[in-house]
Design an enzyme around this catalytic site. Structure first.
Site, mmCIF file in Angstrom:
data_model
loop_
_atom_site.group_PDB
_atom_site.id
_atom_site.type_symbol
_atom_site.label_atom_id
_atom_site.label_comp_id
_atom_site.label_asym_id
_atom_site.label_seq_id
_atom_site.Cartn_x
_atom_site.Cartn_y
_atom_site.Cartn_z
ATOM 1 N N GLY A 46 0.827 -1.199 0.000
ATOM 2 C CA GLY A 46 0.000 0.000 0.000
ATOM 3 C C GLY A 46 0.858 1.244 0.000
ATOM 4 C CD GLN A 51 3.293 5.779 2.561
ATOM 5 O OE1 GLN A 51 2.309 5.231 2.089
ATOM 6 N NE2 GLN A 51 4.314 5.100 3.055
ATOM 7 C CB CYS A 88 5.277 2.100 7.062
ATOM 8 S SG CYS A 88 4.782 3.599 6.215
ATOM 9 C CG LEU A 89 6.466 1.028 0.972
ATOM 10 C CD1 LEU A 89 5.862 1.338 -0.385
ATOM 11 C CD2 LEU A 89 7.582 -0.010 0.835
ATOM 12 C CG HIS A 130 -0.393 1.099 7.203
ATOM 13 N ND1 HIS A 130 0.636 0.647 8.008
ATOM 14 C CD2 HIS A 130 0.176 1.977 6.342
ATOM 15 C CE1 HIS A 130 1.767 1.255 7.637
ATOM 16 N NE2 HIS A 130 1.517 2.052 6.631
ATOM 17 C CD GLU A 131 -1.183 2.384 2.762
ATOM 18 O OE1 GLU A 131 -0.810 3.563 2.647
ATOM 19 O OE2 GLU A 131 -0.381 1.457 2.976
ATOM 20 C CG HIS A 134 0.203 6.731 5.525
ATOM 21 N ND1 HIS A 134 1.374 7.227 6.055
ATOM 22 C CD2 HIS A 134 0.437 5.427 5.263
ATOM 23 C CE1 HIS A 134 2.278 6.243 6.116
ATOM 24 N NE2 HIS A 134 1.737 5.140 5.641
HETATM 25 ZN ZN ZN Z 1 2.634 3.338 5.559
#
Ligand code: ZN
Length: 156
Positions: A46, A51, A88-89, A130-131, A134
């Site tokens: 995701g 991000q 998480c990226l 999670h997304e 953000h």
């Molecule tokens: Zn993330």
């Protein structure tokens, strides 16, 4: 294909509340394509627009069942609980234990600004939560039980 730079924890963009999308124009379409490319390149499941430095309520998800685009997502219902590792990226090389709902029902708009409902369990439920976090400036590290762990990803 165009890759965008993924912002890491500490970047201001990751702490902001993102703005609703009112129309999908060519720039929005390009952003969504780039977000998908960037997510796949980084082997993520995701990615949220903040991000990559864009403060708009757009997320992309793919848990291995095809791409999901969520514009202005809203979680409508949750139930159950799952506890597991999350990464998480924007927090590379780390993982931590987070408890999330095991089931999520959400509404969102697709690339054509058509509203749809999505239901997910397990990994998909976790990814949606999670997304969506953000988009309100929250990272999973705020919810980690115990310490963040180092993860060594195999490059193959
Ligand atoms: Zn993330």
């Amino acid at each position: 294909m165009a890759l965008r730079n993924i912002r890491n924890m500490g970047d201001e963009c990751l702490t902001k509340v993102c703005k609703e999308v009112t129309e999908v124009n060519k720039r929005t379409e390009a952003l969504i394509e780039d977000m998908l490319d960037t997510m796949y390149e980084a082997n993520g499941v995701g990615l949220a627009a903040p991000q990559v430095g864009i403060l708009k309520r757009i997320v992309v998800i793919d848990i291995g069942e095809g791409p999901i685009v969520m514009i202005n997502p809203v979680i409508l219902e949750t139930s159950g609980e799952q506890t597991g590792d999350e990464g998480c990226l924007s927090v590379p090389g780390k993982a931590g234990t987070v408890t999330r709902p095991n089931y999520v029902k959400a509404k969102a708009f697709n690339e054509n600004m058509e509203e749809y409902i999505i239901e997910g369990e397990e990994l998909l439920a976790r990814a949606i939560c999670h997304e969506c976090d953000h988009l309100d400036g929250h990272l999973y590290v705020e919810k980690v039980e115990g310490a963040l762990k180092d993860v060594n990803y195999d490059e193959d």
